[in-house]
Design a protein around this motif. Structure first.
Motif: not given
Length: 150
Positions: A44-45, A48-52, A75
């Motif tokens: 994901s960008t 975003g949630f998954y990045d965090r 990413n």
């Protein structure tokens, strides 16, 4: 006396024979991950949630892995994480240094037979889910079986 002598001979011969098979003291090898970098491909960008989650994982997990590897999040957004999953499955070496953090709905793409899917989820080695780990922590559960049985 003769039986005792034979018994003692057998014991001594077993002992002497086992010396050749005894574990040898070897120099301890360095941990596999020492001096290496683990890369987490986030589907994901940035921001975003998954990045965090990936960046939080990368910041703290290295100290819990033998060899204290550096962990970085990279990413690779697009197609609902299909691009990142395709990359990890087909391009990255299967050496334990590249992980993928896809969206939790990635399995649907394979189930419906999207032509862009070039991976097999059953061949990935799953480590865990941040959502499940958070749920376990909130409930004070430290055993997967206990989580299911509650």
């Amino acid at each position: 006396m003769k039986k005792r002598c034979i018994g003692l001979t057998v014991i001594i011969s077993i002992y002497v024979t086992s010396l050749g098979f005894a574990p040898q003291a070897c120099a301890q090898t360095e941990p596999f991950y020492k001096g290496k970098t683990i890369r987490i491909m986030v589907g994901s960008t940035a921001g975003g949630f998954y990045d965090r989650w990936a960046r939080l994982f990368a910041k703290h997990m290295g100290k819990y892995i033998p060899g204290n590897p550096e962990i970085i999040a990279q990413n690779m957004p697009g197609a609902g994480s299909v691009i990142a999953a395709n990359h990890v499955f087909n391009v990255a070496k299967p050496d334990g240094l590249t992980l993928v953090m896809p969206l939790n709905s990635i399995y649907v793409d394979q189930l419906v037979g999207r032509k862009e899917v070039q991976f097999n989820l059953r061949k990935f080695h799953w480590i865990g889910s941040p959502a499940i780990e958070q749920l376990k922590r909130q409930r004070g559960v430290f055993d997967d079986f206990a989580l299911v049985s509650q």
